[in-house]
Design an enzyme around this catalytic site. Sequence first.
Site, mmCIF file in Angstrom:
data_model
loop_
_atom_site.group_PDB
_atom_site.id
_atom_site.type_symbol
_atom_site.label_atom_id
_atom_site.label_comp_id
_atom_site.label_asym_id
_atom_site.label_seq_id
_atom_site.Cartn_x
_atom_site.Cartn_y
_atom_site.Cartn_z
ATOM 1 N N LYS A 32 57.341 -26.778 30.946
ATOM 2 C CA LYS A 32 56.179 -27.205 31.084
ATOM 3 C C LYS A 32 55.825 -28.499 30.958
ATOM 4 O O LYS A 32 55.798 -28.503 29.595
ATOM 5 C CB LYS A 32 55.428 -26.074 30.162
ATOM 6 C CG LYS A 32 54.219 -25.485 31.278
ATOM 7 C CD LYS A 32 53.591 -27.178 31.782
ATOM 8 C CE LYS A 32 51.709 -27.015 29.974
ATOM 9 N NZ LYS A 32 51.397 -28.379 30.610
ATOM 10 N N CYS A 35 54.550 -38.412 16.167
ATOM 11 C CA CYS A 35 54.407 -37.785 15.555
ATOM 12 C C CYS A 35 54.847 -38.016 13.706
ATOM 13 O O CYS A 35 54.219 -37.138 12.543
ATOM 14 C CB CYS A 35 55.059 -36.179 15.414
ATOM 15 S SG CYS A 35 56.828 -36.298 15.970
ATOM 16 N N GLU A 47 45.621 -35.824 11.763
ATOM 17 C CA GLU A 47 46.780 -36.961 12.395
ATOM 18 C C GLU A 47 45.805 -37.626 13.634
ATOM 19 O O GLU A 47 45.319 -36.743 13.967
ATOM 20 C CB GLU A 47 47.365 -35.542 13.837
ATOM 21 C CG GLU A 47 48.468 -36.613 13.766
ATOM 22 C CD GLU A 47 49.940 -35.915 14.604
ATOM 23 O OE1 GLU A 47 49.396 -34.664 14.943
ATOM 24 O OE2 GLU A 47 51.038 -35.833 14.414
ATOM 25 N N GLU A 64 57.833 -28.332 17.333
ATOM 26 C CA GLU A 64 57.624 -29.249 16.054
ATOM 27 C C GLU A 64 56.226 -29.575 16.041
ATOM 28 O O GLU A 64 55.595 -30.553 17.386
ATOM 29 C CB GLU A 64 58.525 -30.748 16.944
ATOM 30 C CG GLU A 64 58.942 -32.082 16.230
ATOM 31 C CD GLU A 64 58.639 -32.960 15.997
ATOM 32 O OE1 GLU A 64 57.490 -32.811 15.514
ATOM 33 O OE2 GLU A 64 58.492 -33.061 17.027
HETATM 34 P P1 ADP Z 1 48.086 -33.077 22.332
HETATM 35 O O1 ADP Z 1 46.271 -32.611 21.944
HETATM 36 O O2 ADP Z 1 48.380 -33.899 22.220
HETATM 37 O O3 ADP Z 1 47.842 -33.268 23.997
HETATM 38 P P2 ADP Z 1 48.524 -30.637 22.475
HETATM 39 O O4 ADP Z 1 48.960 -29.720 21.595
HETATM 40 O O5 ADP Z 1 47.476 -29.678 23.390
HETATM 41 O O6 ADP Z 1 48.650 -31.604 22.757
HETATM 42 O O7 ADP Z 1 49.551 -30.335 23.744
HETATM 43 C C1 ADP Z 1 50.687 -31.281 23.744
HETATM 44 C C2 ADP Z 1 51.863 -29.478 25.119
HETATM 45 O O8 ADP Z 1 50.488 -27.844 24.703
HETATM 46 C C3 ADP Z 1 50.647 -29.795 26.308
HETATM 47 O O9 ADP Z 1 51.989 -29.773 27.625
HETATM 48 C C4 ADP Z 1 50.070 -29.392 26.940
HETATM 49 O O10 ADP Z 1 49.698 -29.010 27.460
HETATM 50 C C5 ADP Z 1 50.320 -27.521 25.729
HETATM 51 N N1 ADP Z 1 49.451 -27.035 25.712
HETATM 52 C C6 ADP Z 1 47.831 -27.212 25.504
HETATM 53 N N2 ADP Z 1 47.364 -26.017 24.729
HETATM 54 C C7 ADP Z 1 48.127 -25.042 24.880
HETATM 55 C C8 ADP Z 1 47.967 -23.406 24.937
HETATM 56 N N3 ADP Z 1 46.876 -22.631 24.297
HETATM 57 N N4 ADP Z 1 49.357 -22.922 25.405
HETATM 58 C C9 ADP Z 1 49.931 -23.250 25.836
HETATM 59 N N5 ADP Z 1 50.160 -24.391 25.806
HETATM 60 C C10 ADP Z 1 49.224 -25.702 25.983
#
Ligand code: ADP
Length: 497
Positions: free
Chosen positions: A191, A301, A400, A267
């Site tokens: 994903k 990161c 961050e 990570e």
């Molecule tokens: P950023 O804020 O830098 O985009 P995220 O942690 O939101 O970092 O995103 C990293 C990944 O996690 C992306 O693929 C995003 O779609 C996914 N993601 C964000 N929120 C969720 C959630 N609640 N459950 C599963 N995956 C998520």
Amino acid sequence: MTTWTYQQWREYCEQLSIESRAFINGQYCDASLGLRFDCINPANNQLLCQIAECDSIDADAAVNAARDSFELGHWRTMAPKKRKQVLLKLADLVDQNATELAALETLDMGKPISESFNVDIPGSADVIRWHAEAIDKVYDEVAPTQDDVVAMITREPIGVVAAITPWNFPLWLACWKIAPALATGNSVVLKPSEKASLTSIKLAELAQQAGIPDGVLNVLPGFGHKVGKALALHNDVDALVFTGSTATAKQLLIYAGESNMKRVWLEAGGKNPNIVFADADLDKAAQAAASGCFYNQGEVCVAATRLLVESSIYDSFVAKVIEASKRFRPGDPLDPSTNMGALVDQAHQCGVLDKIATAKVSGAHLALGGNAALCTETGAFVEPTIFTEVDNAMAIARQEVFGPVMSVIRFENEQHAIQIANDSDYGLGAAVWTASLKRAHTMAKKLRAGSVWINNYNDGDMTVPFGGFKQSGNGRDKSLHALDKYTEVKTTWIDLS
Ligand code: ADP
């Protein structure tokens, strides 16, 4: 090296046809509900394409395909040396398609084309190749038991692995997960981030071309809170591997607890101290401080966001760092001479500018940048920004930013530097610059971080693990340590008496 001119890259990108559908069970397909979301080029805010927006129905379909392929066992039971050959072919295909993959990466998330083409895409091929080469050289164990027993300790693929990946090094970090997962015989549902899905979608086609059986690698574009959440809560996903924010990482742990206790490997964020002592090679340290913070627009990161400088050299060293940082100039990412591209989108640009505004109000001294950079009228650019006289308690030193913002903090001695460096929720990377071997070792032992660099910043290769202490996550990517995440350990105790 990219030998193409700016004009050539632009012309190439104009005629590029972009695959934007999901890939489930060996076929590209629309999302089950037919939904799509806009994919915007952050350098000019223009629509690139619309991407299939998968949800829980697609997650079920992809997990079922992955499970079926795992049970069928074509990939799982394939001899490691054969899996190696398929993955080596995939690595070659990534190299052969570097132009397209680099263009997609740059258009999708704004990084300079020279970096997509010269670093990210070859880096991705290298990751796949390294894990492919490793996998027929890893042995299991026989325990030193009593004579009338044979006790085997074997590693088995864990099953269905869901990989949720970020947008800052989209293909490269996806490969950090899927290469060891596939090498060890698992089936995978990838994903990618909704902010940068295109290279992951393309990778599915290359994987099929390389000979990865249907169902073994599925790609589900879509939003985290929908399809990401559905995967994280799925009872038939055995392991969840993730790179992204600490907030999402914590949520994934909850989802795993609420469902099947799938293994969760994370990570997450960092607020990494880069510690410079007066006895260091200061010119080299200044260059590394700038590139460690501003490479990839600071969307890293492990970026060197907290620069800790010994008090006796504070002013002169800061002047060197400011000078070194001026070579990072935001520009059109498709121009091969650009060394700093656009941030991933306008929302993120606003978030970074907000954090800069807060830092100003909190009393940090703005020594460089601090503004949106006007490379194009609508692009999401931010100038390289340096705050000096930062107190480690300020938000700018604790949160961050994930953008081109450095906080410079003063320290008096080794103990003080360690105290500031470790005073963080995170523990991903840390660096020490000194001519003293004793000090380097002492500091390295005391720093609470998954990687410590002495007289360099963020050097390394596939032979060393990468990951974090504290709220930077758990588990390790890269190196043979990565295999721990994708295998279960089994003991088979055989009584010979
Ligand atoms: P950023 O804020 O830098 O985009 P995220 O942690 O939101 O970092 O995103 C990293 C990944 O996690 C992306 O693929 C995003 O779609 C996914 N993601 C964000 N929120 C969720 C959630 N609640 N459950 C599963 N995956 C998520």
